[in-house]
Design a protein around this motif. Structure first.
Motif: not given
Length: 371
Positions: A164-170
């Motif tokens: 999920p995109k929510s689990m990517l580092i930003t």
């Protein structure tokens, strides 16, 4: 160095291009991925005496001797044995350890068991419930697992990994993180975060610049190898001085460099500047300078002698990952044992001539017949 008995290390993906690792394609199982094809055996209680077998104990080759399996461990008292096996002067090696796998269902564990892998490191976990189930399968390959991989948005890993995109580092403050990957600062922060929690960090890097970032960060292990340029000696020496070890995965690197379909899937193009001869030469350079190289889904390691390759799959990963209960054949250690019909020191391919497989004293009977 801490034990790998819980969520053992942080996986940091520093790849400009993703690799031909199984989890990038996702998982769409035709059946329940947690369903065992084999029955669950009882914990072992009987004593087995193996007589007249030549032993590689994880370090050296020993003359023919008797080995005792006492329940789930290797014993030293052969009296009152329930079963006696004539080793016929064949070879006995510790159960091999695969330091780079992507286990997504129990059938994968059964396949590992069939092919004599008694311990495997799962390089990411996207479902902690499933990973806990994998870790508790009696009589199958023993699994240690990393957590959620650290992946940056817009990277090849983000494109090919079912995450999920929510689990990517930003953001740097997340310290959980790939050109288009994490910066040097993010990589450093991820490693510091792992070490501050008593965990090892595992970094994946398949291009030269990210590999240098991984070395600079002092991550514990670097997985894969790069093939667009030759390894500079200063980086080799720094890696050795920092005690970092390598899991090169040459078989996967060969497949990715030779197969245009795989290259297009992973990189979005069939063009590549990476070649297998350079991959192989870089592994050879690692070995020659004294960087410790362990086996992870590798057919063999470039430049290694047979005994070195066997150490790379048994005692060395056990030592580097603080698994003091396995990797060698000695009283008190786990009875992870592989009798071979042929001499692996004549030809390393003879490790495929499997006679039997014991995992913690339990025989796995559906053994692959490869010889």
């Amino acid at each position: 160095m801490v034990s790998f008995r819980d969520v053992l290390f942080t996986q940091v993906s520093l790849l400009q291009g993703a690799l031909a690792c199984g989890f990038h394609a996702g998982l769409s199982p035709a059946e329940n991925p947690l369903l065992r094809r084999s029955t669950v055996p009882d914990l072992p209680t009987k004593k087995i005496l193996i007589q007249n077998v030549r032993v590689f104990d994880g370090h050296v080759i020993l003359p023919p001797r008797d080995i005792v399996i006492d329940g789930s461990i290797i014993g030293n008292d052969s009296s009152d044995s329930d079963e006696i096996i004539d080793g016929h002067h064949d070879f006995l090696i510790p159960g091999p350890i695969d330091s780079h796998t992507h286990v997504q269902q129990i059938s994968h564990m059964e396949d590992l068991s069939r092919y004599e892998v008694t311990t495997a490191f799962n390089m990411n976990c996207l479902n902690f419930t499933n990973c806990e189930i994998f870790k508790s399968q009696v009589g199958l390959t023993s699994i240690f697992t990393a957590g959620v991989p650290i992946i940056a948005p817009n990277s090849d890993h983000a494109r090919t990994t079912p995450i999920p995109k929510s689990m990517l580092i930003t953001d740097l403050s997340q310290a959980e993180f790939e050109e288009n990957g994490p910066t040097q600062e993010m990589q450093d922060a991820a490693v510091r975060a792992s070490h501050s929690r008593g965990m090892q960090s595992s970094t994946h890097a398949s291009w030269g610049i990210p590999y240098q970032q991984a070395i600079q960060s002092k991550t514990d292990s670097i997985h894969h190898i790069f093939g667009e340029s030759l390894f500079a000696k200063k980086w080799l020496l720094r890696m050795k001085a920092q005690g970092q070890f390598s899991v090169t995965i040459l078989t996967v690197m060969w497949y990715g460099s030779e197969n245009p379909i795989v290259r297009e899937y992973l990189h979005g193009t069939t063009e590549t500047s990476q070649t297998y001869p350079i991959y192989r030469e870089n592994v050879k350079r690692l070995h020659e300078v004294g960087v410790r190289v362990v086996a992870g889904t590798d057919a063999f390691e470039a430049g290694m002698k047979e005994i070195e390759a066997l150490r790379a799959a048994t005692s060395l990963p056990a030592e580097l990952c603080s698994l003091s209960d396995r990797g060698v054949i000695a009283p008190g250690r786990r009875a992870d044992l592989i009798p071979l019909n042929s001499d692996p020191f004549v030809n390393i391919s003879n490790t495929k001539d499997i006679n039997r497989v014991w995992i913690q004293g339990i025989e796995y009977t559906d053994v692959a017949k490869l010889a």
